[in-house]
Structures are given as structure tokens and as C-alpha cells.
Design a protein around this motif. Structure first.
Motif, short mmCIF file in Angstrom:
data_model
loop_
_atom_site.label_atom_id
_atom_site.label_comp_id
_atom_site.label_asym_id
_atom_site.label_seq_id
_atom_site.Cartn_x
_atom_site.Cartn_y
_atom_site.Cartn_z
N ARG A 168 34.42 -36.52 43.42
CA ARG A 168 34.17 -37.88 42.95
C ARG A 168 33.02 -37.89 41.94
O ARG A 168 33.13 -38.53 40.88
CB ARG A 168 33.84 -38.80 44.12
CG ARG A 168 33.43 -40.19 43.69
CD ARG A 168 33.30 -41.15 44.85
NE ARG A 168 32.72 -42.42 44.43
CZ ARG A 168 32.65 -43.50 45.18
NH1 ARG A 168 33.12 -43.47 46.42
NH2 ARG A 168 32.10 -44.63 44.73
N ALA A 169 31.96 -37.20 42.23
CA ALA A 169 30.81 -37.17 41.32
C ALA A 169 31.18 -36.53 39.99
O ALA A 169 30.80 -37.03 38.91
CB ALA A 169 29.65 -36.42 41.96
N GLU A 170 31.94 -35.45 40.04
CA GLU A 170 32.35 -34.78 38.81
C GLU A 170 33.27 -35.67 37.99
O GLU A 170 33.15 -35.75 36.75
CB GLU A 170 33.05 -33.46 39.15
CG GLU A 170 33.43 -32.65 37.93
CD GLU A 170 34.09 -31.33 38.29
OE1 GLU A 170 34.71 -30.71 37.39
OE2 GLU A 170 34.00 -30.91 39.47
N PHE A 171 34.20 -36.34 38.65
CA PHE A 171 35.12 -37.23 37.96
C PHE A 171 34.36 -38.36 37.26
O PHE A 171 34.58 -38.64 36.07
CB PHE A 171 36.13 -37.81 38.94
CG PHE A 171 36.93 -38.95 38.40
CD1 PHE A 171 37.99 -38.72 37.53
CD2 PHE A 171 36.63 -40.26 38.74
CE1 PHE A 171 38.72 -39.77 37.01
CE2 PHE A 171 37.36 -41.32 38.23
CZ PHE A 171 38.41 -41.08 37.35
N GLU A 172 33.47 -39.03 37.98
CA GLU A 172 32.76 -40.16 37.39
C GLU A 172 31.84 -39.73 36.27
O GLU A 172 31.66 -40.46 35.29
CB GLU A 172 31.98 -40.89 38.49
CG GLU A 172 32.90 -41.58 39.50
CD GLU A 172 32.16 -42.39 40.54
OE1 GLU A 172 32.77 -43.28 41.15
OE2 GLU A 172 30.95 -42.11 40.76
N ARG A 173 31.28 -38.52 36.38
CA ARG A 173 30.42 -38.02 35.31
C ARG A 173 31.26 -37.67 34.07
O ARG A 173 30.89 -38.02 32.94
CB ARG A 173 29.68 -36.78 35.81
CG ARG A 173 28.72 -36.18 34.76
CD ARG A 173 27.87 -35.09 35.36
NE ARG A 173 28.67 -33.96 35.85
CZ ARG A 173 28.88 -33.69 37.14
NH1 ARG A 173 28.37 -34.45 38.08
NH2 ARG A 173 29.62 -32.65 37.49
N GLU A 174 32.39 -37.00 34.27
CA GLU A 174 33.21 -36.57 33.13
C GLU A 174 33.84 -37.75 32.40
O GLU A 174 33.91 -37.76 31.17
CB GLU A 174 34.30 -35.61 33.61
CG GLU A 174 35.21 -35.11 32.49
CD GLU A 174 36.14 -34.01 32.95
OE1 GLU A 174 37.26 -33.94 32.42
OE2 GLU A 174 35.76 -33.22 33.86
N SER A 198 46.48 -40.17 32.23
CA SER A 198 45.47 -39.38 31.49
C SER A 198 44.56 -38.59 32.41
O SER A 198 43.81 -37.72 31.95
CB SER A 198 44.63 -40.31 30.60
OG SER A 198 43.71 -41.08 31.38
N LEU A 199 44.62 -38.85 33.72
CA LEU A 199 43.80 -38.12 34.68
C LEU A 199 44.44 -36.80 35.08
O LEU A 199 43.81 -35.99 35.77
CB LEU A 199 43.57 -38.98 35.93
CG LEU A 199 43.06 -40.41 35.70
CD1 LEU A 199 42.84 -41.10 37.04
CD2 LEU A 199 41.79 -40.41 34.87
N ALA A 200 45.67 -36.55 34.65
CA ALA A 200 46.39 -35.34 35.06
C ALA A 200 45.65 -34.04 34.70
O ALA A 200 45.62 -33.11 35.52
CB ALA A 200 47.80 -35.33 34.47
N PRO A 201 45.04 -33.91 33.51
CA PRO A 201 44.31 -32.67 33.23
C PRO A 201 43.17 -32.40 34.21
O PRO A 201 42.95 -31.25 34.61
CB PRO A 201 43.79 -32.88 31.80
CG PRO A 201 44.75 -33.84 31.19
CD PRO A 201 45.12 -34.78 32.31
N PHE A 202 42.45 -33.45 34.60
CA PHE A 202 41.37 -33.29 35.58
C PHE A 202 41.96 -32.83 36.92
O PHE A 202 41.42 -31.92 37.57
CB PHE A 202 40.62 -34.60 35.76
CG PHE A 202 39.46 -34.52 36.71
CD1 PHE A 202 38.18 -34.21 36.26
CD2 PHE A 202 39.63 -34.76 38.07
CE1 PHE A 202 37.10 -34.11 37.14
CE2 PHE A 202 38.58 -34.68 38.96
CZ PHE A 202 37.31 -34.36 38.50
#
Length: 280
Positions: A168-174, A198-202
Motif C-alpha cells: 500500500r505504501a509503495e503504491f501510494e508513493r508511486e 492502468s494499475l496492471a503494470p504495478f
């Protein structure tokens, strides 16, 4: 010369080929054409300003256009616009992107074909036409296996506490997003399915996390369970086209096996398969 198009809402891939030599195709691109979202003047402008300067229209004897939004009632509109752009062409056709996917994947053979990209769709195909289609129903009511639904499930598990705090932290930061931002993007801004997809690459970069991997496989299992099983041909390989199918093909194959199916051909884009279909 035969001119073939595979069109989405963002981009159109064009291939100009001699009638017996798919390997010698000339490839072009223009912005996407979708008769549901664009009026006649916009589509005519794209053809006139972006496509025609890249080729000699007098050399085109056949045009076959496959595109998202080409519903049966809109096929005559696309045919007329293409005829106006290519008055020398003796044959002009316009079909759905699903038929294009089926012809690209299965050629002239009977088979099951599917699109797994931002959205999802599938069909039973007899070698020339679609004979059965499970309704896709869009990313709210359906679209199992799509990037849009994958992103929806990812955010659900992210903010329900199923996924780790580190993810979650990595997602919100990126993405520079908070939960409130995500809710706004999904419920108040246009094209939420594109945002979700668009979240598929993450998601792909975090497949080593068991919870992320499980949600990907579950999304594909739902695709086979609700969209492919109704065709009644578990013995028939399922062929797929689209970026989600291409990048998650290992997880797609695992999900297929778990539901009693096998994967056939997987393509990132249908244009190469379509050129082969039209010269055989």
C-alpha cells in the motif's frame, strides 16, 4: 492491395499488404477510431489527415476495418466513411474488434477466442464468423479477466487490508494517490475502467507477493468460469489477444488449468494474425 485496420479507442494499427504476401505488409498508425464516441466528421478527419498521407489510396482495392465500438448498427456508418476515403476500393468491410481477434487468433479454424485488455470479451468462432458470445457486461457487472477488473480487485484488497502495508505504501508513493484520491478517480472522473487497468503494470511487478498473485489468478478463473464455460467446449483451447493476456500469460495458463481448460495462441496485438487471415 489490401488495407486492414485494428482499432481501439486510443490507437489504430493499419497494415497494407499485397494479396499473397503478408510478410511484405507496410504498417501505419493513426489515432483510435470508435464510432460510438466519435461523430462522422471526426472519423473522416482522422482518415483524411492521418492515414491517407501515409499511402496512395488509389492502390487500395480492399479495406477491412475491425474496431471497438463497431456495433452492427454502426457498421454501415464505418463502411460509408471508408468508401469515401478509398473510392477505388471494390470491397469495404467494417466489423467488431471481437471478430478481428477471432480471425487473428484462429484464422479459418473453429475455436474459442478472447480479448483480455482494458476490457474483456470472448466468443465461439466457426472459422469465419462469431456463432456464440457470452455478454461481457462491462467492468461493473462483468469483464472478468480484464485489466479494469484486475485493478478493481487490487484496490479492494489494498484498502480492505488484505494486501500488505508495504505494498500500500509503495503504491501510494508511486502513483501519488491516497485512498480519497482513488475513490474520486473511480467514482467522479471519466473513464474509471482505464484508470483501473492502468494499475496492471504495478500488479505485474508484485506477482512475487502471494496475495497479489492469488488475486490475478482468481480474476482469470472467474473469466473461464463465467465466460468460457458456457460455450460447452472444455476440450477446445482458448486463444487470447491483448496486453493483459500477454503479460500475465503464465497466470492465465495456471487459471485455465485450474478450471479445466487449456490456452492456445496468445498475441499482444491482432494485426499480424489479421494480415495472415486475409491473404490465405
Amino acid at each position: 492491395m489490401i488495407l486492414i485496420a485494428d482499432s481501439g479507442s486510443t490507437k489504430t494499427d493499419w497494415a497494407l499488404i499485397p494479396p499473397t504476401a503478408a510478410a511484405n505488409a507496410s504498417l501505419f498508425a493513426s489515432q483510435g477510431i470508435n464510432p460510438v464516441h466519435q461523430d462522422r466528421s471526426v472519423i473522416a478527419g482522422i482518415l483524411r489527415q492521418e492515414l491517407l498521407p501515409q499511402l496512395n489510396p488509389e492502390n487500395v482495392s480492399c479495406v477491412c476495418f475491425y474496431g471497438s465500438g463497431v456495433r452492427p448498427e454502426l457498421e454501415p456508418v464505418m463502411v460509408q466513411l471508408l468508401q469515401e476515403a478509398f473510392p477505388q476500393a471494390k470491397q469495404v468491410e467494417a466489423h467488431s474488434d471481437l471478430l478481428g481477434a477471432a480471425r487473428a487468433l484462429c484464422g479459418h479454424n473453429y475455436g474459442i477466442a478472447s480479448i483480455l485488455g482494458t476490457g474483456a470479451n470472448s466468443c465461439l468462432y466457426d472459422g469465419e464468423a462469431i456463432v456464440q458470445n457470452t455478454p461481457a457486461l462491462g467492468y461493473i457487472l462483468g469483464d472478468e479477466g480484464s485489466g479494469g477488473v484486475l485493478g478493481k480487485h487490487f484496490l479492494h484488497e489494498l484498502y480492505k487490508g488484505v494486501l500488505s502495508e508495504n505494498i500500500r505504501a509503495e503504491f501510494e508513493r508511486e502513483y501519488s494517490l491516497t485512498m480519497a484520491d482513488v475513490v474520486r478517480r473511480v467514482y467522479r472522473e471519466p473513464m474509471p475502467n482505464r484508470f483501473l487497468a492502468s494499475l496492471a503494470p504495478f500488479i505485474h511487478r508484485h506477482l512475487s507477493d502471494p496475495a497479489v498473485r492469488d488475486l490475478v489468478i482468481d480474476n482469470f478463473r472467474d473469466f473461464f468460469r463465467y465466460n468460457i464455460r458456457p460455450y460447452g467446449h472444455p476440450e477446445m483451447p482458448v486463444s487470447c489477444v491483448g496486453s493483459v493476456a500477454w503479460y500475465f500469460r503464465d497466470q492465465l495458463a495456471e487459471a485455465a488449468n485450474a478450471e479445466g481448460f487449456t490456452i492456445g495462441t496468445v498475441l499482444r496485438s491482432p494485426i499480424e494474425g489479421l494480415t495472415k487471415y486475409h491473404v490465405i
